[in-house]
Design a protein around this motif. Structure first.
Motif, mmCIF file in Angstrom:
data_model
loop_
_atom_site.group_PDB
_atom_site.id
_atom_site.type_symbol
_atom_site.label_atom_id
_atom_site.label_comp_id
_atom_site.label_asym_id
_atom_site.label_seq_id
_atom_site.Cartn_x
_atom_site.Cartn_y
_atom_site.Cartn_z
ATOM 1 N N UNK A 138 123.868 32.507 63.887
ATOM 2 C CA UNK A 138 123.058 33.026 62.645
ATOM 3 C C UNK A 138 122.173 31.842 61.878
ATOM 4 N N UNK A 139 120.990 31.933 61.636
ATOM 5 C CA UNK A 139 119.967 30.840 61.010
ATOM 6 C C UNK A 139 119.671 29.781 61.977
ATOM 7 N N UNK A 140 119.820 30.136 63.258
ATOM 8 C CA UNK A 140 119.804 29.088 64.146
ATOM 9 C C UNK A 140 118.920 29.381 65.364
ATOM 10 N N UNK A 141 118.571 28.310 66.248
ATOM 11 C CA UNK A 141 117.842 28.593 67.381
ATOM 12 C C UNK A 141 118.560 27.366 68.405
ATOM 13 N N UNK A 142 118.296 27.710 69.677
ATOM 14 C CA UNK A 142 118.892 26.785 70.808
ATOM 15 C C UNK A 142 117.845 25.440 70.413
ATOM 16 N N UNK A 143 116.507 25.797 70.032
ATOM 17 C CA UNK A 143 115.590 24.658 69.946
ATOM 18 C C UNK A 143 115.776 23.535 68.689
ATOM 19 N N UNK A 144 116.459 24.052 67.756
ATOM 20 C CA UNK A 144 116.732 23.132 66.750
ATOM 21 C C UNK A 144 118.336 22.583 66.902
ATOM 22 N N UNK A 145 119.126 23.478 67.326
ATOM 23 C CA UNK A 145 120.676 23.263 67.505
ATOM 24 C C UNK A 145 120.932 21.973 68.478
ATOM 25 N N UNK A 146 120.596 22.530 69.508
ATOM 26 C CA UNK A 146 120.820 21.742 70.983
ATOM 27 C C UNK A 146 120.319 20.334 70.343
ATOM 28 N N UNK A 147 118.847 20.159 70.307
ATOM 29 C CA UNK A 147 118.052 18.986 69.747
ATOM 30 C C UNK A 147 118.992 18.157 68.629
ATOM 31 N N UNK A 233 113.011 28.298 65.929
ATOM 32 C CA UNK A 233 112.416 28.294 67.332
ATOM 33 C C UNK A 233 111.281 27.270 67.251
ATOM 34 N N UNK A 234 110.364 27.146 66.172
ATOM 35 C CA UNK A 234 109.298 26.243 66.443
ATOM 36 C C UNK A 234 109.072 25.402 65.298
ATOM 37 N N UNK A 235 109.907 25.753 64.030
ATOM 38 C CA UNK A 235 109.569 24.759 62.978
ATOM 39 C C UNK A 235 109.450 25.493 61.799
#
Length: 461
Positions: A138-147, A233-235
């Protein structure tokens, strides 16, 4: 057990798939396992730990914002804590070479934590009652969390392991520089005779090289503290509570006791992997310096009867299967190999950095694994180099003195007295006759008190 007893059926957007019955991961992880049977390498423990930190921080923030029921959020936090401490490492099974950006790795974490959290609430509920996307992600994407996870993992390992190891190496070189300062020797440029110097000065150069590159690593690593959690996802922070980015980073800071911060520009963070690139550039520089230093030490220790032999290395193991009694500079050779590998890894990360397109770099799994591997092997190599080699080096004063007195570069001291050309002729004659410069001067009746004083090594040093 029969085949049906060994597996359970799970469903995702592509349909149903068999998952090992006792696996905490689910359908999306299983698809990744089947799709990416590439290397048998998994993400390192440090990345998995960082994923647990991110997921626990997200759950706590979502509870505080009343976006998750406390019963679910607390269970997710407990499951994530167990991930942090390595309890479920065997259930993180996705190959390093996986779908771009780390989507499979993120879902592996989401599914393990979701199913373990469900079990913590009520084991009779079965798999999937706490949802990996709706609740854990929740409130997350791979794109921010894995980074963010790879940067958390990297700075933790740099702070806890690599920087202290480099400080120890610096201290050991510094001790040796003091210990060897009384030993006079010949310098060498182009691997040929140069003017005299002190062995301690040579080691002081090594010490300061390590200190300088360590300071550069600290500067480079500072960028790792910028993590774009909440960018999604993209900022644009779509589907994210407006207070979530600030609060989740505060929670990460509480858990890690490190000063993570929001990026100056969230879109830059999402688009690029600038922090790992900077760190690896410095890691390459460190490797280059260590190759130079270890190559020097191998030369200075060469022999022991047919080489320079100005220093003696501690013996750590026999060096030959055919030549009895031979001892090789094994630790220095190992360090050189590690540095070559890190230079290769830096090239891989630099090239992966060029794969950033539009709003994301899909090569993040490669970058994460390669950066963490570089930090790990460099830490191990530097620690081993310090304890098994540098600390035990001894200076061979008599051999240093012998080579210094034989050096043709002593003619440098005569140049201001008799001129460059005539001094050159003296040096050339000494070389041709295979005698010392002083002996040529004696033969020619030129060894005046003035020249003899000028040729004293202490004056040249």
């Amino acid at each position: 057990m029969t085949l049906s007893e060994n597996f359970r059926m799970e469903r995702d957007s592509l349909g149903t798939i068999k998952v090992p019955k006792y696996a905490y991961y689910g359908a999306q992880t299983q698809r990744a396992v089947e799709n990416f049977q590439i290397s048998s390498k998994r993400m390192p423990r440090s990345i998995i730990r960082a994923q647990g930190i991110v997921k626990a921080s997200a759950a706590k923030t979502n509870m505080d914002l009343e976006l998750l029921p406390k019963s679910i959020g607390s269970a997710i936090m407990q499951a994530a804590e167990e991930v942090i401490h390595g309890k479920w490492d065997d259930h993180f099974v996705v190959d390093v070479y996986q779908a771009g950006a780390g989507t499979s790795q993120n879902m592996n974490a989401n599914e393990v934590i979701a199913n373990r959290a469900t079990e913590l609430i009520d084991p009779s509920l079965g798999y999937g009652r706490i949802h990996p996307n709706d609740h854990v992600n929740k409130n997350q994407s791979t794109n921010d969390t894995f980074h963010a996870s790879m940067q958390i993992a990297a700075i933790e390992k740099i702070n806890d392991k690599l920087l202290p190891a480099l400080e120890d190496l610096y201290q050991e070189f510094d001790k040796k520089s003091i210990e060897f300062m009384a030993i006079e020797k010949t310098g060498r440029t182009h691997l040929h005779d140069a003017v005299p110097m002190r062995l301690g000065q040579e080691f002081a150069g090594y010490a300061n090289t390590i200190r300088s590159v360590t300071n550069q690593l600290k500067l480079s690593a500072d960028k790792l503290y910028e993590i774009g959690l909440g960018g999604n996802a993209i900022g644009t922070k779509v589907n994210s509570h407006p207070d979530y980015p600030t609060l989740v980073i505060q929670e990460v800071n509480r858990m890690t006791k490190l000063p993570f911060r929001q990026p100056e520009n969230i879109f830059e963070f999402m688009q690029n992997t600038g922090a790992p690139i900077r760190v690896m550039t410095t890691m390459k520089e460190l490797s280059i310096h260590l190759i130079k230093i270890t190559s020097d030490l191998r030369l200075l220790a060469s022999g022991p009867r047919t080489g320079l032999a100005e220093i003696t290395l501690p013996s750590v193991q026999p060096g030959s299967t055919i030549m009895p009694g031979k001892v090789n500079p094994a630790i220095l050779e190992m360090t050189h190999m590690v540095c070559l590998q890190v230079i290769g890894y830096e090239a891989a990360i630099a090239n992966a950095g060029t794969a950033s397109q539009l709003e994301i770099n899909v090569m993040m799994p490669l970058i994460a694994h390669t950066m963490m591997e570089s930090i790990e092997i460099m830490y191990n190599a530097v620690s081993t180099l310090t304890t098994k080699c540098i600390s035990g080096i001894q200076g061979n004063e008599e051999i240093c003195k012998h080579w210094m007195n034989s050096s043709l570069a002593l003619v440098t001291a005569m140049s201001p007295i008799m001129g460059y050309d005539r001094a050159s002729q003296i040096g050339k004659e000494a070389d041709e006759k295979n005698i010392t410069v002083k002996e040529v001067l004696k033969q020619k009746g030129l060894l005046t008190p003035e020249i003899e004083k000028a040729m004293e090594p202490k004056g040249l040093i």
